[in-house]
Scaffold this motif. Structure first.
Motif, PDB file in Angstrom:
ATOM      1  N   PRO A  11       0.824  -1.220   0.000  1.00  0.00           N
ATOM      2  CA  PRO A  11       0.000   0.000   0.000  1.00  0.00           C
ATOM      3  C   PRO A  11       0.851   1.261   0.000  1.00  0.00           C
ATOM      4  N   ASN A  12       0.160   2.391  -0.119  1.00  0.00           N
ATOM      5  CA  ASN A  12       0.773   3.719   0.007  1.00  0.00           C
ATOM      6  C   ASN A  12       1.823   3.986  -1.068  1.00  0.00           C
ATOM      7  N   ARG A  13       1.512   3.622  -2.306  1.00  0.00           N
ATOM      8  CA  ARG A  13       2.430   3.857  -3.422  1.00  0.00           C
ATOM      9  C   ARG A  13       2.528   5.354  -3.702  1.00  0.00           C
ATOM     10  N   VAL A  14       3.728   5.811  -3.965  1.00  0.00           N
ATOM     11  CA  VAL A  14       4.003   7.220  -4.263  1.00  0.00           C
ATOM     12  C   VAL A  14       4.222   7.375  -5.760  1.00  0.00           C
ATOM     13  N   ASP A  15       3.627   8.398  -6.330  1.00  0.00           N
ATOM     14  CA  ASP A  15       3.882   8.764  -7.716  1.00  0.00           C
ATOM     15  C   ASP A  15       5.136   9.616  -7.738  1.00  0.00           C
ATOM     16  N   VAL A  16       6.245   9.048  -8.206  1.00  0.00           N
ATOM     17  CA  VAL A  16       7.523   9.742  -8.149  1.00  0.00           C
ATOM     18  C   VAL A  16       7.503  10.994  -9.018  1.00  0.00           C
ATOM     19  N   ASN A  17       6.809  10.951 -10.133  1.00  0.00           N
ATOM     20  CA  ASN A  17       6.754  12.115 -11.001  1.00  0.00           C
ATOM     21  C   ASN A  17       6.088  13.303 -10.318  1.00  0.00           C
ATOM     22  N   LYS A  18       5.047  13.028  -9.520  1.00  0.00           N
ATOM     23  CA  LYS A  18       4.340  14.110  -8.846  1.00  0.00           C
ATOM     24  C   LYS A  18       4.860  14.382  -7.449  1.00  0.00           C
ATOM     25  N   GLY A  19       5.586  13.422  -6.865  1.00  0.00           N
ATOM     26  CA  GLY A  19       6.207  13.655  -5.572  1.00  0.00           C
ATOM     27  C   GLY A  19       5.381  13.266  -4.376  1.00  0.00           C
TER      28      GLY A  19
END
Length: 332
Positions: free
Chosen positions: A323-331
């Protein structure tokens, strides 16, 4: 198959009880190392680190995922991770309850001018009872929650319980949300339309390229006269000068701030570092807190951190999405 995890500067060999507590929560087959340095050889599959360097991220050829043990993605790590698209990034949201409680505490203290009244009453001055400051009654007002994630949803639930209408801004307005909260959920593009409706602005966003400076002079002017502002996200989301002047001039009734613009650079500076270049401490309509909303170091927080970390690692060991995946492009 063994899943190898390294905790970098997160738990160290000096904290064996915490490491043992984590191990008790993990499925068999998860091997954990911890320390201020990387293991030799560096062959871990998952790295748990708050601010890893490019060297940390490149050390293990087996690296599949980075877990950042708080909300958000530091810009220094984001720059390196953009070059490593195969590495998934996840956050821990173990302190969402504590941070939400701090946001509500700051809101209530700011609305009722608890701190200056307390200060005067300690001098046996009863004047605030008979000539009270311009307190803000929250019942019937509208709160805008910026950042409708784990923290923002808890804040929204309390605002609703206090009799407030709740508006919310989140990156994906269509994402699943708690059914018990009657909130109008909007995309970030609607912010300027929502601010004039918002008597209370609750900021629970991480700091990213998109959110830094999100609330500037123009946005503060759009709020109704006498609005309240609470920030438990990051200081740079709100323009420092604009916030100070809005409070000093009374356009904002009050604010509760747990996040700031300057932090101590080392242990010696902890007792004498001003949190801003502006004298917020001279204003009676500001409740100031030294970024302690997450209750760092408390036994409750540390236990919650272990439970949430184990949840992510056990999911990875079972071959399930963490869970709690981060979108690296958006930060975030």
């Amino acid at each position: 198959m063994t899943l190898k995890v390294h905790l970098l500067n997160f738990l160290t060999a000096a904290e064996p009880m915490e490491l043992a507590g984590l191990q008790d929560l993990l499925l068999p087959g998860i091997e954990v190392t911890a320390g201020v340095d990387l293991p030799v050889p560096a062959d871990f599959d998952i790295l748990v680190a708050g601010r890893p360097t490019p060297a940390h991220l490149a050390a293990s050829p087996n690296l599949q995922a980075l877990i950042i043990p708080f909300a958000g993605l530091p810009e220094s790590a984001r720059a390196a991770l953009l070059e490593l698209p195969h590495v998934a990034v996840h956050n821990l949201h173990h302190n969402s309850a504590q941070t939400a409680e701090m946001a509500v505490a700051l809101l209530m203290a700011a609305a009722r001018f608890i701190v200056p009244v307390d200060r005067r009453f300690r001098q046996h001055d009863w004047t605030p009872r008979y000539d009270p400051p311009p307190v803000v009654i929250l019942d019937g007002l509208t709160a805008l929650v910026l950042g409708y994630g784990a923290i923002g949803q808890r804040v929204a639930r309390v605002c609703q319980a206090l009799g407030m209408q709740v508006l919310a801004v989140r990156r994906d307005p269509q994402a699943a949300a708690p059914a018990d909260i009657r909130a109008e959920i909007h995309p970030p593009a609607h912010l300027h339309q929502l601010l004039p409706r918002s008597h209370v602005l609750m900021i629970t966003l991480p700091s990213t390229g998109d959110t830094a400076g999100l609330i500037g002079p123009e946005e503060l002017v759009l709020l109704p006269e006498g609005a309240l502002l609470v920030n438990v996200g990051r200081g740079d989301i709100v323009d420092e000068a604009a916030l100070y002047h809005a409070l000093r001039e009374g356009r904002l009734a009050a604010a509760g701030l747990d996040v700031w613009y300057a932090y101590p650079e080392d242990r010696q500076a902890r007792t004498h570092t001003p949190p801003s270049r502006f004298p917020f401490h001279e204003l009676d309509n500001v409740v100031m807190s030294p970024h302690r909303g997450g209750a760092f170091g408390s036994p409750y927080t540390e236990r919650a951190r272990m439970v949430h970390l184990a949840r992510l690692l056990n999911a990875a060991a079972r071959g399930e999405p963490m869970p709690n995946r981060v979108d690296v492009n958006k930060g975030y």
